[in-house]
Write a protein that holds these residues in place. Structure first.
Motif, mmCIF file in Angstrom:
data_model
loop_
_atom_site.group_PDB
_atom_site.id
_atom_site.type_symbol
_atom_site.label_atom_id
_atom_site.label_comp_id
_atom_site.label_asym_id
_atom_site.label_seq_id
_atom_site.Cartn_x
_atom_site.Cartn_y
_atom_site.Cartn_z
ATOM 1 N N LEU A 58 0.827 -1.203 0.000
ATOM 2 C CA LEU A 58 0.000 0.000 0.000
ATOM 3 C C LEU A 58 0.869 1.265 0.000
ATOM 4 C CD1 LEU A 58 -2.859 1.199 0.130
ATOM 5 C CD2 LEU A 58 -2.663 1.097 2.612
ATOM 6 N N LEU A 59 1.903 1.288 0.838
ATOM 7 C CA LEU A 59 2.798 2.444 0.889
ATOM 8 C C LEU A 59 3.486 2.683 -0.458
ATOM 9 C CD1 LEU A 59 4.430 1.887 4.383
ATOM 10 C CD2 LEU A 59 2.975 3.822 3.718
ATOM 11 N N ILE A 60 3.972 1.621 -1.066
ATOM 12 C CA ILE A 60 4.656 1.755 -2.358
ATOM 13 C C ILE A 60 3.686 2.233 -3.429
ATOM 14 C CG2 ILE A 60 5.802 0.463 -4.202
ATOM 15 C CD1 ILE A 60 7.083 -1.252 -1.951
ATOM 16 N N GLU A 61 2.475 1.708 -3.418
ATOM 17 C CA GLU A 61 1.471 2.103 -4.406
ATOM 18 C C GLU A 61 1.067 3.573 -4.238
ATOM 19 O OE1 GLU A 61 -3.158 1.043 -5.360
ATOM 20 O OE2 GLU A 61 -1.824 -0.627 -4.861
ATOM 21 N N MET A 62 0.893 4.002 -2.995
ATOM 22 C CA MET A 62 0.429 5.368 -2.741
ATOM 23 C C MET A 62 1.532 6.417 -2.853
ATOM 24 S SD MET A 62 -2.230 4.731 0.420
ATOM 25 C CE MET A 62 -2.528 6.478 0.605
ATOM 26 N N TYR A 63 2.762 6.044 -2.475
ATOM 27 C CA TYR A 63 3.865 7.007 -2.433
ATOM 28 C C TYR A 63 5.137 6.418 -3.056
ATOM 29 C CZ TYR A 63 0.678 8.781 1.129
ATOM 30 O OH TYR A 63 -0.433 9.217 1.803
ATOM 31 N N PRO A 64 5.118 6.135 -4.347
ATOM 32 C CA PRO A 64 6.279 5.487 -4.975
ATOM 33 C C PRO A 64 7.535 6.357 -4.978
ATOM 34 C CG PRO A 64 4.713 6.194 -6.633
ATOM 35 C CD PRO A 64 4.050 6.393 -5.300
ATOM 36 N N GLU A 65 7.379 7.669 -4.824
ATOM 37 C CA GLU A 65 8.549 8.548 -4.779
ATOM 38 C C GLU A 65 9.288 8.419 -3.445
ATOM 39 O OE1 GLU A 65 5.219 10.555 -2.827
ATOM 40 O OE2 GLU A 65 5.355 9.537 -4.746
ATOM 41 N N THR A 66 8.625 7.874 -2.439
ATOM 42 C CA THR A 66 9.229 7.741 -1.109
ATOM 43 C C THR A 66 9.545 6.296 -0.756
ATOM 44 O OG1 THR A 66 8.115 9.724 -0.320
ATOM 45 C CG2 THR A 66 8.867 8.175 1.360
ATOM 46 N N LYS A 89 6.845 12.604 10.643
ATOM 47 C CA LYS A 89 5.870 12.085 11.619
ATOM 48 C C LYS A 89 5.593 10.607 11.371
ATOM 49 C CE LYS A 89 3.602 16.473 12.533
ATOM 50 N NZ LYS A 89 2.382 17.254 12.417
ATOM 51 N N TRP A 90 5.428 10.241 10.097
ATOM 52 C CA TRP A 90 5.201 8.834 9.761
ATOM 53 C C TRP A 90 6.409 8.003 10.185
ATOM 54 C CZ3 TRP A 90 7.811 5.127 7.171
ATOM 55 C CH2 TRP A 90 7.134 3.916 6.989
ATOM 56 N N LEU A 91 7.609 8.501 9.853
ATOM 57 C CA LEU A 91 8.825 7.755 10.162
ATOM 58 C C LEU A 91 8.970 7.562 11.668
ATOM 59 C CD1 LEU A 91 11.357 6.338 9.197
ATOM 60 C CD2 LEU A 91 12.525 8.564 9.235
ATOM 61 N N ARG A 92 8.749 8.598 12.442
ATOM 62 C CA ARG A 92 8.874 8.480 13.902
ATOM 63 C C ARG A 92 7.897 7.435 14.449
ATOM 64 N NH1 ARG A 92 11.637 10.174 17.985
ATOM 65 N NH2 ARG A 92 10.659 10.074 20.019
ATOM 66 N N ALA A 93 6.663 7.457 13.966
ATOM 67 C CA ALA A 93 5.671 6.477 14.429
ATOM 68 C C ALA A 93 6.083 5.056 14.054
ATOM 69 C CB ALA A 93 4.300 6.808 13.859
ATOM 70 N N ALA A 94 6.568 4.866 12.827
ATOM 71 C CA ALA A 94 6.992 3.531 12.389
ATOM 72 C C ALA A 94 8.202 3.055 13.177
ATOM 73 C CB ALA A 94 7.301 3.551 10.891
ATOM 74 N N LEU A 95 9.147 3.959 13.428
ATOM 75 C CA LEU A 95 10.326 3.584 14.208
ATOM 76 C C LEU A 95 9.965 3.298 15.664
ATOM 77 C CD1 LEU A 95 12.944 6.080 12.758
ATOM 78 C CD2 LEU A 95 12.798 3.605 12.341
ATOM 79 N N GLU A 96 9.010 4.032 16.195
ATOM 80 C CA GLU A 96 8.594 3.759 17.575
ATOM 81 C C GLU A 96 7.966 2.369 17.694
ATOM 82 O OE1 GLU A 96 5.578 5.307 21.037
ATOM 83 O OE2 GLU A 96 6.475 6.822 19.735
ATOM 84 N N ARG A 97 7.156 1.979 16.699
ATOM 85 C CA ARG A 97 6.574 0.624 16.724
ATOM 86 C C ARG A 97 7.688 -0.421 16.747
ATOM 87 N NH1 ARG A 97 3.104 2.342 12.472
ATOM 88 N NH2 ARG A 97 4.153 0.891 11.083
ATOM 89 N N ARG A 98 8.698 -0.225 15.898
ATOM 90 C CA ARG A 98 9.824 -1.163 15.840
ATOM 91 C C ARG A 98 10.589 -1.144 17.175
ATOM 92 N NH1 ARG A 98 12.441 -5.720 14.227
ATOM 93 N NH2 ARG A 98 14.653 -5.349 14.049
#
Length: 114
Positions: A58-66, A89-98
């Motif tokens: 989903l991320l790749i489909e929605m934001y292929p530039e990122t 903000k997205w990156l911080r949330a994803a890193l916090e989950r990890r």
């Protein structure tokens, strides 16, 4: 974002320390592998662990530039995020989950209490 900004974000989590993996900057939390930078594609990227492969697609489909993936990561719930265009903000949330998955429970408890 820049590499330095991503590094500062990573080191803002308790117990995270610098390391080297495959000759590139990597990060550990309490001695456990957290994440690393992936420069082997156009533009520096950070390896982001996800909950499942559907989320990655989903991320790749929605934001292929990122977001992108390499054959090396294809079988794992991992996405590469170009640091120049990723939403902090997205990156911080994803890193916090990890971080919550790999950090010792006592660190997570102290983090939540603060």
């Amino acid at each position: 974002m820049t590499r330095d900004e991503v590094r500062a974000m990573l080191l803002s989590f308790p117990g995270v320390e610098d390391g080297v993996s495959y000759g590139e900057p990597s990060y550990k939390v309490a001695g456990k592998f957290f994440t690393w930078m992936w420069p082997k594609t156009p533009g520096d990227s950070i390896v982001v662990h996800l909950d499942n492969l559907d989320e990655r697609e989903l991320l790749i489909e929605m934001y292929p530039e990122t977001f992108h993936v390499t054959d090396h990561h294809r079988d794992y719930p991992i996405v590469l995020a170009r640091i120049a265009s990723v939403d902090p903000k997205w990156l911080r949330a994803a890193l916090e989950r990890r971080w919550r998955r790999v950090a010792p429970r006592r660190m997570v408890t102290a983090f939540d209490a603060a």
